[in-house]
Design a protein around this motif. Structure first.
Motif, PDB file in Angstrom:
ATOM      1  N   THR A 101     -14.223 -15.286  48.776  1.00 16.17           N
ATOM      2  CA  THR A 101     -14.306 -16.078  49.919  1.00 16.17           C
ATOM      3  C   THR A 101     -12.860 -16.435  50.217  1.00 16.17           C
ATOM      4  O   THR A 101     -11.826 -16.373  49.307  1.00 16.17           O
ATOM      5  CB  THR A 101     -15.134 -16.890  50.182  1.00 16.17           C
ATOM      6  OG1 THR A 101     -15.022 -17.380  51.731  1.00 16.17           O
ATOM      7  CG2 THR A 101     -14.885 -18.089  49.350  1.00 16.17           C
ATOM      8  N   GLY A 102     -12.577 -17.039  51.197  1.00 18.88           N
ATOM      9  CA  GLY A 102     -11.018 -17.712  51.258  1.00 18.88           C
ATOM     10  C   GLY A 102     -10.430 -17.218  52.558  1.00 18.88           C
ATOM     11  O   GLY A 102     -11.215 -16.850  53.684  1.00 18.88           O
ATOM     12  N   ASP A 103      -9.140 -17.116  52.620  1.00 18.29           N
ATOM     13  CA  ASP A 103      -8.416 -16.492  53.729  1.00 18.29           C
ATOM     14  C   ASP A 103      -7.417 -15.555  53.415  1.00 18.29           C
ATOM     15  O   ASP A 103      -7.499 -14.848  52.328  1.00 18.29           O
ATOM     16  CB  ASP A 103      -7.664 -17.689  54.385  1.00 18.29           C
ATOM     17  CG  ASP A 103      -6.736 -18.430  53.492  1.00 18.29           C
ATOM     18  OD1 ASP A 103      -6.624 -19.676  53.639  1.00 18.29           O
ATOM     19  OD2 ASP A 103      -6.262 -17.771  52.551  1.00 18.29           O
ATOM     20  N   THR A 104      -6.661 -15.182  54.377  1.00 15.75           N
ATOM     21  CA  THR A 104      -5.781 -13.944  54.125  1.00 15.75           C
ATOM     22  C   THR A 104      -4.545 -14.482  52.709  1.00 15.75           C
ATOM     23  O   THR A 104      -4.033 -13.523  52.490  1.00 15.75           O
ATOM     24  CB  THR A 104      -4.998 -13.420  55.352  1.00 15.75           C
ATOM     25  OG1 THR A 104      -4.170 -14.688  55.852  1.00 15.75           O
ATOM     26  CG2 THR A 104      -5.975 -12.933  56.353  1.00 15.75           C
ATOM     27  N   VAL A 105      -4.424 -15.496  52.692  1.00 14.27           N
ATOM     28  CA  VAL A 105      -3.386 -15.942  51.750  1.00 14.27           C
ATOM     29  C   VAL A 105      -4.011 -16.353  50.281  1.00 14.27           C
ATOM     30  O   VAL A 105      -3.357 -15.995  49.312  1.00 14.27           O
ATOM     31  CB  VAL A 105      -2.695 -17.296  52.283  1.00 14.27           C
ATOM     32  CG1 VAL A 105      -1.648 -17.749  51.115  1.00 14.27           C
ATOM     33  CG2 VAL A 105      -1.972 -16.961  53.610  1.00 14.27           C
ATOM     34  N   TYR A 106      -5.102 -16.993  50.008  1.00 16.47           N
ATOM     35  CA  TYR A 106      -5.660 -17.395  48.957  1.00 16.47           C
ATOM     36  C   TYR A 106      -7.329 -16.878  49.103  1.00 16.47           C
ATOM     37  O   TYR A 106      -8.055 -17.713  49.983  1.00 16.47           O
ATOM     38  CB  TYR A 106      -5.765 -18.900  49.034  1.00 16.47           C
ATOM     39  CG  TYR A 106      -6.344 -19.446  47.723  1.00 16.47           C
ATOM     40  CD1 TYR A 106      -7.040 -20.520  47.751  1.00 16.47           C
ATOM     41  CD2 TYR A 106      -5.813 -19.178  46.490  1.00 16.47           C
ATOM     42  CE1 TYR A 106      -7.851 -20.866  46.699  1.00 16.47           C
ATOM     43  CE2 TYR A 106      -6.466 -19.552  45.268  1.00 16.47           C
ATOM     44  CZ  TYR A 106      -7.513 -20.652  45.436  1.00 16.47           C
ATOM     45  OH  TYR A 106      -7.942 -21.032  44.356  1.00 16.47           O
ATOM     46  N   ARG A 107      -7.511 -16.132  48.097  1.00 16.48           N
ATOM     47  CA  ARG A 107      -8.755 -15.758  48.182  1.00 16.48           C
ATOM     48  C   ARG A 107      -9.650 -16.132  46.709  1.00 16.48           C
ATOM     49  O   ARG A 107      -8.778 -15.994  45.736  1.00 16.48           O
ATOM     50  CB  ARG A 107      -9.042 -14.129  48.130  1.00 16.48           C
ATOM     51  CG  ARG A 107      -8.805 -13.842  49.400  1.00 16.48           C
ATOM     52  CD  ARG A 107      -8.514 -12.343  49.737  1.00 16.48           C
ATOM     53  NE  ARG A 107      -8.147 -11.801  50.758  1.00 16.48           N
ATOM     54  CZ  ARG A 107      -8.115 -10.563  51.353  1.00 16.48           C
ATOM     55  NH1 ARG A 107      -8.697  -9.555  50.662  1.00 16.48           N
ATOM     56  NH2 ARG A 107      -7.768 -10.160  52.456  1.00 16.48           N
ATOM     57  N   TYR A 108     -10.805 -16.493  46.440  1.00 23.19           N
ATOM     58  CA  TYR A 108     -11.259 -16.721  45.148  1.00 23.19           C
ATOM     59  C   TYR A 108     -12.769 -16.581  45.131  1.00 23.19           C
ATOM     60  O   TYR A 108     -13.372 -16.311  46.325  1.00 23.19           O
ATOM     61  CB  TYR A 108     -11.162 -18.311  45.151  1.00 23.19           C
ATOM     62  CG  TYR A 108     -11.600 -19.184  46.461  1.00 23.19           C
ATOM     63  CD1 TYR A 108     -10.845 -19.441  47.323  1.00 23.19           C
ATOM     64  CD2 TYR A 108     -12.758 -19.828  46.197  1.00 23.19           C
ATOM     65  CE1 TYR A 108     -11.393 -20.145  48.431  1.00 23.19           C
ATOM     66  CE2 TYR A 108     -13.317 -20.600  47.376  1.00 23.19           C
ATOM     67  CZ  TYR A 108     -12.623 -20.799  48.418  1.00 23.19           C
ATOM     68  OH  TYR A 108     -12.789 -21.552  49.565  1.00 23.19           O
TER      69      TYR A 108
END
Length: 123
Positions: A101-108
């Motif tokens: 999950t996360g966003d376009t910059v930071y996924r985890y």
């Protein structure tokens, strides 16, 4: 956010069968391992079975040969077919998923849990 919704629990007689389902919904990129855990009254939560996105499975010794885990990746859904149920299988069954999950910059990656579905095996 990610939601896991289980269904399929209930009361069944010894020797009977049930099929649990768990569907993931919400905002996420992918799901890796999905699994089922259970917690009996007065006991700790324990692993029942897991399945990777590629279909590799793992089972607790106590359910081998009786339970089958499967998944539909297109539906983000995991299933647990439970046969030859016994009173010792009575527990609340929880779905678990490792979700990116996360966003376009930071996924985890993050584990998510369902709310649980109760399975009671009794005559």
């Amino acid at each position: 956010q990610v939601q896991l919704v289980e269904s399929g629990g209930g009361l069944v007689q010894p020797g009977g069968s049930l099929r649990l389902s768990c569907a993931a919904s919400g905002s996420f990129f992918s799901i890796d391992t999905m699994g089922w855990y259970r917690q009996a009254p007065g006991k700790e939560r324990e692993l029942v079975a897991t399945i990777t996105s590629g279909g590799s499975t793992n089972y607790a010794d106590s359910v081998k040969g009786r339970f089958t885990i499967s998944r539909d990746n297109a539906k983000n859904t995991v299933y647990l077919q439970m046969n030859s149920l016994q009173p010792v299988d009575t527990a609340v069954y929880y779905c678990n998923a490792d979700v990116k999950t996360g966003d376009t910059v930071y996924r985890y990656w993050k584990p998510f849990w369902g709310q649980g579905t109760e399975v009671t095996v009794s005559s």
